[in-house]
Design a protein around this motif. Structure first.
Motif, PDB file in Angstrom:
ATOM      1  N   ASP A 111      51.444  37.789-126.182  1.00  0.00           N
ATOM      2  CA  ASP A 111      50.451  38.692-125.604  1.00  0.00           C
ATOM      3  C   ASP A 111      49.658  38.042-124.473  1.00  0.00           C
ATOM      4  O   ASP A 111      48.658  38.603-124.024  1.00  0.00           O
ATOM      5  CB  ASP A 111      49.489  39.180-126.688  1.00  0.00           C
ATOM      6  N   ARG A 112      50.110  36.872-123.998  1.00  0.00           N
ATOM      7  CA  ARG A 112      49.426  36.192-122.899  1.00  0.00           C
ATOM      8  C   ARG A 112      50.398  35.966-121.739  1.00  0.00           C
ATOM      9  O   ARG A 112      51.109  34.963-121.693  1.00  0.00           O
ATOM     10  CB  ARG A 112      48.856  34.855-123.361  1.00  0.00           C
ATOM     11  N   PRO A 113      50.447  36.890-120.789  1.00  0.00           N
ATOM     12  CA  PRO A 113      51.302  36.678-119.623  1.00  0.00           C
ATOM     13  C   PRO A 113      50.707  35.614-118.697  1.00  0.00           C
ATOM     14  O   PRO A 113      49.512  35.298-118.781  1.00  0.00           O
ATOM     15  CB  PRO A 113      51.310  38.049-118.944  1.00  0.00           C
ATOM     16  N   PRO A 114      51.502  35.054-117.805  1.00  0.00           N
ATOM     17  CA  PRO A 114      50.968  34.056-116.862  1.00  0.00           C
ATOM     18  C   PRO A 114      49.925  34.680-115.935  1.00  0.00           C
ATOM     19  O   PRO A 114      50.072  35.822-115.506  1.00  0.00           O
ATOM     20  CB  PRO A 114      52.204  33.620-116.061  1.00  0.00           C
ATOM     21  N   HIS A 115      48.870  33.926-115.658  1.00  0.00           N
ATOM     22  CA  HIS A 115      47.923  34.379-114.632  1.00  0.00           C
ATOM     23  C   HIS A 115      47.906  33.427-113.436  1.00  0.00           C
ATOM     24  O   HIS A 115      47.386  33.773-112.374  1.00  0.00           O
ATOM     25  CB  HIS A 115      46.512  34.547-115.202  1.00  0.00           C
ATOM     26  N   SER A 116      48.507  32.233-113.564  1.00  0.00           N
ATOM     27  CA  SER A 116      48.585  31.336-112.403  1.00  0.00           C
ATOM     28  C   SER A 116      49.634  30.266-112.657  1.00  0.00           C
ATOM     29  O   SER A 116      49.977  29.959-113.812  1.00  0.00           O
ATOM     30  CB  SER A 116      47.233  30.677-112.102  1.00  0.00           C
ATOM     31  N   LEU A 117      50.139  29.710-111.547  1.00  0.00           N
ATOM     32  CA  LEU A 117      51.005  28.539-111.612  1.00  0.00           C
ATOM     33  C   LEU A 117      50.747  27.669-110.388  1.00  0.00           C
ATOM     34  O   LEU A 117      50.377  28.162-109.315  1.00  0.00           O
ATOM     35  CB  LEU A 117      52.483  28.930-111.706  1.00  0.00           C
ATOM     36  N   HIS A 118      50.944  26.378-110.583  1.00  0.00           N
ATOM     37  CA  HIS A 118      50.819  25.401-109.508  1.00  0.00           C
ATOM     38  C   HIS A 118      51.993  24.431-109.657  1.00  0.00           C
ATOM     39  O   HIS A 118      52.206  23.872-110.736  1.00  0.00           O
ATOM     40  CB  HIS A 118      49.487  24.652-109.598  1.00  0.00           C
ATOM     41  N   ALA A 119      52.747  24.244-108.586  1.00  0.00           N
ATOM     42  CA  ALA A 119      54.005  23.508-108.711  1.00  0.00           C
ATOM     43  C   ALA A 119      54.242  22.602-107.521  1.00  0.00           C
ATOM     44  O   ALA A 119      53.774  22.866-106.402  1.00  0.00           O
ATOM     45  CB  ALA A 119      55.171  24.488-108.845  1.00  0.00           C
TER      46      ALA A 119
ATOM     47  N   LEU B  78      55.556  21.730-112.841  1.00  0.00           N
ATOM     48  CA  LEU B  78      54.805  22.982-112.838  1.00  0.00           C
ATOM     49  C   LEU B  78      53.720  22.948-113.905  1.00  0.00           C
ATOM     50  O   LEU B  78      53.949  22.472-115.020  1.00  0.00           O
ATOM     51  CB  LEU B  78      55.750  24.163-113.086  1.00  0.00           C
ATOM     52  N   SER B  79      52.550  23.440-113.539  1.00  0.00           N
ATOM     53  CA  SER B  79      51.495  23.729-114.507  1.00  0.00           C
ATOM     54  C   SER B  79      51.259  25.236-114.475  1.00  0.00           C
ATOM     55  O   SER B  79      51.174  25.833-113.385  1.00  0.00           O
ATOM     56  CB  SER B  79      50.203  22.989-114.156  1.00  0.00           C
ATOM     57  N   ALA B  80      51.187  25.850-115.634  1.00  0.00           N
ATOM     58  CA  ALA B  80      50.991  27.289-115.713  1.00  0.00           C
ATOM     59  C   ALA B  80      49.914  27.611-116.735  1.00  0.00           C
ATOM     60  O   ALA B  80      49.784  26.929-117.752  1.00  0.00           O
ATOM     61  CB  ALA B  80      52.296  27.994-116.090  1.00  0.00           C
ATOM     62  N   SER B  81      49.161  28.665-116.448  1.00  0.00           N
ATOM     63  CA  SER B  81      48.117  29.124-117.356  1.00  0.00           C
ATOM     64  C   SER B  81      48.385  30.579-117.716  1.00  0.00           C
ATOM     65  O   SER B  81      48.801  31.385-116.869  1.00  0.00           O
ATOM     66  CB  SER B  81      46.749  28.972-116.693  1.00  0.00           C
TER      67      SER B  81
ATOM     68  N   MET C 270      50.647  30.303-107.264  1.00  0.00           N
ATOM     69  CA  MET C 270      50.602  31.754-107.392  1.00  0.00           C
ATOM     70  C   MET C 270      49.517  32.142-108.389  1.00  0.00           C
ATOM     71  O   MET C 270      49.293  31.443-109.385  1.00  0.00           O
ATOM     72  CB  MET C 270      51.953  32.301-107.871  1.00  0.00           C
ATOM     73  N   TRP C 271      48.879  33.270-108.100  1.00  0.00           N
ATOM     74  CA  TRP C 271      47.894  33.851-109.015  1.00  0.00           C
ATOM     75  C   TRP C 271      48.308  35.302-109.259  1.00  0.00           C
ATOM     76  O   TRP C 271      48.490  36.075-108.305  1.00  0.00           O
ATOM     77  CB  TRP C 271      46.492  33.806-108.421  1.00  0.00           C
TER      78      TRP C 271
END
Length: 306
Positions: free
Chosen positions: A54-62, A104-107, A244-245
């Motif tokens: 229930d938690r889709p990605p809201h940002s990534l930094h790569a 990659l780091s993703a939140s 990306m956000w």
């Protein structure tokens, strides 16, 4: 759904070989290395498969660390950095031949209410009024803008994605300095509901948009200098980092407008900024990427100002 889209979905459906360790393969690329959008999308799939559904990605930094070998599998190792009440953080390292090629780091965030505003969607030609890649690439080859072999490779690389330029791509206007701004519409070649995909939505939609986000973002850098890019050999380049956000829900099988610009280029690097809007005007994604963009020595002699 065409075979190319099904092949892309299969590419994103990583094999799990151990807890938090996944293996992916690559597809043929238009350059002799793994396409950056592919490794970014696969890494996000790996991260997403360890996050709450229930938690889709809201940002990534790569960061793109080394050129990927398209002939070898890629192993993605996921670190579970944090699972909070609302946010989940993951770190992914992609490895080939014993060396990291991508980081990659993703939140991820559970849906919640909050303040809401956005920039308006810019004007753009309706996508159904624009030619498809299958229509325009052979014509550009016949008109001498592209080598026929390059046009064929581009057509194969984009067979899963219906991508339509609002204005002419950089290789058509070589030598003409244009505003550093580019727009494309895109969507998958077929409805994703028909796939029975192994990756749940909305994670699948977000990963597909991540895949496409690396295709055209640095076009705006080329336009500012009258360059055509790798397709005509007047620059060489590669993605360095990518962020990306994800602001609002989207569907990758419905039209999305990718509005792109370049605020600066210097020191052998160019910066691209993008905004992805849904067809009804919702700002769904913001993108920033820096890439290496170098002028080959032969072109430098012809253009002393490069």
């Amino acid at each position: 759904m065409n075979d190319a889209l099904q092949s892309l979905l299969d590419l994103l459906a990583l094999e799990q070989i151990e807890q938090d360790i996944f293996r992916g393969r690559s597809r043929a690329s238009v350059v002799p290395r793994v396409f950056g959008g592919q490794v970014a999308a696969q890494a996000l799939v790996a991260a997403g498969r360890t996050a709450p559904a229930d938690r889709p990605p809201h940002s990534l930094h790569a960061y793109f660390l080394r050129p990927g070998d398209p002939g070898a599998p890629i192993v993605y190792t996921v670190d579970r950095i944090r699972d909070g009440r609302s946010f989940t953080t993951r770190r992914v390292v992609a490895v080939q031949h014993g060396q990291p090629v991508f980081h990659l780091s993703a939140s991820f965030q559970a849906d919640e209410e909050g303040l809401d505003h956005q920039e308006p969607m810019p004007p753009a030609t309706d996508p159904l009024e624009l030619p498809t890649a299958a229509e325009v690439l052979p014509r550009h080859a016949a008109e001498g803008y592209l080598d026929p072999a390059v046009a064929e490779r581009l057509l194969e690389a984009r067979a899963a994605i219906d991508l339509r330029y609002v204005d002419e791509p950089p290789y058509v206007t070589v030598g003409e300095v244009r505003e550093p701004r580019s727009q494309v519409w895109f969507r998958t070649q077929g409805k994703l509901d028909e796939a029975g995909a192994a990756i749940p939505r909305p994670l699948l939609d977000i990963c597909l948009v991540t895949y496409v986000s690396d295709m055209t973002l640095l076009d705006s850098v080329l336009l500012a200098h009258g360059r055509g890019g790798w397709a005509v050999g007047d620059v060489v380049g590669a993605s360095l980092d990518h962020a990306m956000w994800f602001h609002r829900p989207l569907r990758a099988d419905e039209w999305l407008l990718y509005d792109q610009e370049s605020p600066t280029a210097h020191g052998g690097r160019g910066l691209g900024k993008g905004r992805i809007f849904t067809a009804d005007g919702q700002l769904a994604v913001s993108v920033i990427q820096e890439g290496v963009i170098r002028v080959p020595r032969e072109s430098s002699r012809q253009d002393p100002g490069a």
